[in-house]
Design an enzyme around this catalytic site. Structure first.
Site, PDB file in Angstrom:
ATOM      1  N   THR A 187       0.706  -1.143  -0.044  1.00  0.00           N
ATOM      2  CA  THR A 187      -0.083  -0.051   0.120  1.00  0.00           C
ATOM      3  C   THR A 187       0.975   1.476   0.017  1.00  0.00           C
ATOM      4  O   THR A 187       0.191   2.505  -0.024  1.00  0.00           O
ATOM      5  CB  THR A 187      -0.912  -0.012   1.242  1.00  0.00           C
ATOM      6  OG1 THR A 187      -0.167  -0.096   2.382  1.00  0.00           O
ATOM      7  CG2 THR A 187      -1.910  -1.125   1.367  1.00  0.00           C
ATOM      8  N   LYS A 188       2.318   0.994   0.020  1.00  0.00           N
ATOM      9  CA  LYS A 188       2.958   2.316   0.302  1.00  0.00           C
ATOM     10  C   LYS A 188       3.472   2.758  -1.242  1.00  0.00           C
ATOM     11  O   LYS A 188       3.078   2.112  -2.226  1.00  0.00           O
ATOM     12  CB  LYS A 188       4.106   2.152   0.966  1.00  0.00           C
ATOM     13  CG  LYS A 188       3.820   1.597   2.377  1.00  0.00           C
ATOM     14  CD  LYS A 188       2.916   2.603   3.295  1.00  0.00           C
ATOM     15  CE  LYS A 188       2.709   2.425   4.642  1.00  0.00           C
ATOM     16  NZ  LYS A 188       1.776   1.251   4.680  1.00  0.00           N
TER      17      LYS A 188
END
Length: 383
Positions: A187-188
């Protein structure tokens, strides 16, 4: 109106950015798949070039980096660590696993980062460290935090999970404290599926960090010819990622600026499009301090209240668009109530956590931006 024929838009979608697959093949062909190989070294050097610091230690998660940092801080029973409640559980778990007590303080209403005024008020003779979090890729107000720490002999560990590539007053996230932990979760901005890194800025901690990451052994020193055998010399655990993870990560790190710039373009589109909501719907957009360059890790809206947020999420879901809220404050969570304490009023944390909703933001989402924006404006009650 719900258009069942329209494709669903996820909140996040991991993508290839460059030569990830080539590097994975190269790692396989090299015959080394265990950690601490050539791609681990390349990743660590790339991080040091970007952030600075005495050493970089690739880990299998940001959680692992934070747990290493807690060991390096020498935390133990009776010690306290000041941190925000509005963060992921890993920030607090690193403290709890050492037998120390998280002390939660409130956040700034503008940035949702830890409030230095509250930090200062929370220091006691049991305080050993401060763990600020750089929320949404906006670097916290680190100068006063570091000054507080210096005045009381405290360690500072930056939870920079969301902040790679962000700066404050020209200084990189991760360069302010004694240590900093980064995340490469899918998700980064930069990803390897799971993954992380610990940056050590205090040179006297680098050798021990290396030992802790290698299960408490001096294995790395042995392979450098610094000792004729390696053995168990300290506490530690298996914090290393494998070389396939490092190979994928290096392909992403090479494209850091490209990926961040694409996210910033999306962030700016959102920010301009949602300006009318502040005038007509009581919705607040993110606030970026003038001294900060953020990395567009996240775009969020603060709805007028919990009911409005619930209705917004439901409306977006009906249109096939995923817009999740974020953290449940740790101080009010079941386990948080048993292992931590709160200093001062937590009204900002409590209020904003009920109002915040996040919008899809990832490479490639741009082709769906018009649909997301139009649906969001309608769902928020504008037009």
């Amino acid at each position: 109106m719900n258009d069942m024929s329209a494709p669903k838009i996820p909140f996040n979608k991991p993508v290839l950015a460059g030569r990830e697959l080539d590097y994975i093949k190269e790692a396989i062909d090299s015959g080394q798949l265990a950690g601490d190989g050539p791609f681990t070294e390349r990743c660590e050097q790339a991080l040091l070039q970007r952030i600075g610091g005495a050493s970089a230690h690739l880990t299998h998660s940001c959680t692992a980096g934070l747990e290493m940092a807690a060991i390096l801080c020498g935390l133990g029973p009776g010690d306290e660590v000041i941190l925000p409640s509005y963060t992921f559980v890993s920030t607090a778990n690193a403290v709890v696993l050492r037998g120390a007590t998280p002390v939660f303080v409130d956040i700034e209403p503008e940035t949702l980062n830890i409030d230095p005024v509250q930090v200062r008020a929370a220091v006691t003779d049991r305080t050993r460290a401060i763990f600020p979090v750089h929320y949404a890729g906006v670097v916290a107000d680190m100068d006063p935090i570091c000054a507080i720490a210096a005045g009381h002999g405290l360690m500072v560990v930056e939870d920079a999970a969301q902040a790679l590539g962000a700066t404050r007053n020209g200084r990189a996230a991760g360069s302010f404290g004694d240590m900093a932990a980064f995340s490469f979760h899918e998700t980064k901005n930069i990803i390897s599926g799971e993954g992380g890194a610990l940056i050590v800025n205090r040179s006297g901690l680098s050798l021990r960090a290396e030992i802790i990451r290698e299960k408490g052994t001096n294995r790395a020193q042995f392979f450098r010819g610094m000792t004729d055998k390696y053995s168990w010399v300290d506490m530690g655990s298996s914090f290393l990622p494998g070389e396939l993870v490092a190979a994928f990560l290096f392909g992403q790190l090479e494209k850091l600026d490209t990926l961040n710039n694409e996210r910033i373009a999306v962030w700016n589109r959102y920010h301009a499009a949602f300006e009318p909501l502040e005038r007509t719907a009581g919705v607040r957009r993110p606030v970026i301090p003038a001294e900060c360059e953020h990395n567009a890790h996240m775009y969020y809206l603060l709805m007028p209240d919990l009911d409005a947020r619930t209705a917004f999420i439901s409306s977006m879901k009906a249109a096939g668009i995923t817009t999740p809220f974020h953290y449940v404050p740790l101080h009010s969570s079941p386990f948080g109530r048993t292992c931590s304490r709160v200093h001062g009023d937590m009204s900002v944390t409590d209020e904003l956590s009920d109002r915040l909703v996040r919008l899809p933001l990832y490479p490639g989402v741009g082709q769906n931006l018009d649909r997301i924006i139009e649906t969001a404006l309608r769902s928020a009650g504008h037009g």
